[in-house]
Design an enzyme around this catalytic site. Structure first.
Site, PDB file in Angstrom:
ATOM      1  CG  ASP A  55      38.287  38.408  41.755  1.00  0.00           C
ATOM      2  OD1 ASP A  55      39.000  37.630  42.420  1.00  0.00           O
ATOM      3  OD2 ASP A  55      38.697  39.477  41.271  1.00  0.00           O
ATOM      4  CE1 TYR A  68      40.161  37.097  33.734  1.00  0.00           C
ATOM      5  CE2 TYR A  68      42.476  37.484  33.248  1.00  0.00           C
ATOM      6  CZ  TYR A  68      41.482  36.934  34.057  1.00  0.00           C
ATOM      7  OH  TYR A  68      41.840  36.232  35.177  1.00  0.00           O
TER       8      TYR A  68
END
Length: 267
Positions: free
Chosen positions: A52, A110
């Protein structure tokens, strides 16, 4: 046609995200512009993940098909020569036609980086999230452990998530103390829209004593996004590792790991 696999990293601070938009800077936009110039026609790239706006990637992959007779080394040089300073191509390899960056991906890791200090550090702006308050790291660690396993993550993803199944398998979820603060590390079969940032926001509330670590199992069962309304900022989030083969997961998590395949032929 030759299928080409490209390994890249990028600083996402000045990008609207990976995926191409009608206007504005995107990672996909830069690469497809380069490929269009080289092929004299549009060439679509297929990434392993779509980060994003403001999210960084230490390791990201995409593939594309080409009829051009160019060596991997020259592909790397051609791309890096035309890219801005906040994207870099680390490696280019040739792969089989049946390989797909998205569907052959069996896991992602992540890392959410946060620094703690009395004052904000301008040199970490857009690279780490600032948290001035003291946190209960032990409680955050306990809460993080509850996410390990296979769960429906409806409570911990954006309401804009469009996929039908919200079930994902998490292989590791932990708080890692650093010299400047903490990192949240999470590895799983895949992630829903804003899932890592929503989990991070909840862990911070646990660290501040606003939430209980032991409420996580109940929240997962409720499957209600309204129960966890906050989302952590994008700036501290990094896509750190892409697992393109089951063997890579087994190296990190052992031979008994339950691997989730996206390709129906592998189920």
């Amino acid at each position: 046609m030759q299928r080409v696999l490209v390994k890249i990293s990028y600083n996402g601070a000045q990008f609207l995200g990976f995926q191409i938009q009608n206007q504005g800077r995107t990672v996909q936009g830069y690469f497809e512009k380069i490929l269009k110039r080289m092929h004299q026609q549009h060439v679509r790239i297929h990434p392993s993940s779509r980060t994003d706006r403001g999210v960084h990637a230490k390791e990201q992959y995409f593939h594309f098909d080409t009829h051009l007779n160019i060596t991997p080394e020259r592909w790397q040089h051609a791309m890096n020569s035309a890219l801005p300073d906040d994207i870099y191509v680390h490696e280019v390899t040739f792969i089989d036609q049946d390989f797909h960056c998205r569907y052959d991906c069996v896991g992602k890791r992540y890392r959410y980086s946060m620094y703690q200090a009395e004052h904000r550090n301008p040199f970490w702006s857009q690279l780490k999230t600032f948290e001035p308050k003291t946190l209960n790291i032990e409680a955050m660690q306990r809460a993080a452990q509850y996410f390990i396993g296979t769960h429906d993550f409806t409570t911990f993803c954006s309401q804009k998530t469009e996929v039908e199944s919200k079930e994902r398998t998490i292989y590791e979820s932990r708080i890692e103390p650093t010299a400047d603060g903490i990192d949240f590390v999470i590895t799983g079969s895949g992630f829903l829209y804003n899932m890592v940032r929503v989990i991070m926001a909840y862990l911070l509330e646990v660290g501040k004593g606003k939430r209980s670590a032991d409420d996580v199992p109940n929240l997962l069962t409720q499957q209600d996004r309204n129960l966890v309304p906050h989302t952590a900022p994008a700036e501290g989030l990094y896509l750190e590792k892409i697992y393109l083969a089951p063997e890579q997961l087994r190296v990190d998590f052992g031979d008994d790991i339950q691997i989730h395949y996206k390709k129906s032929t592998q189920i």
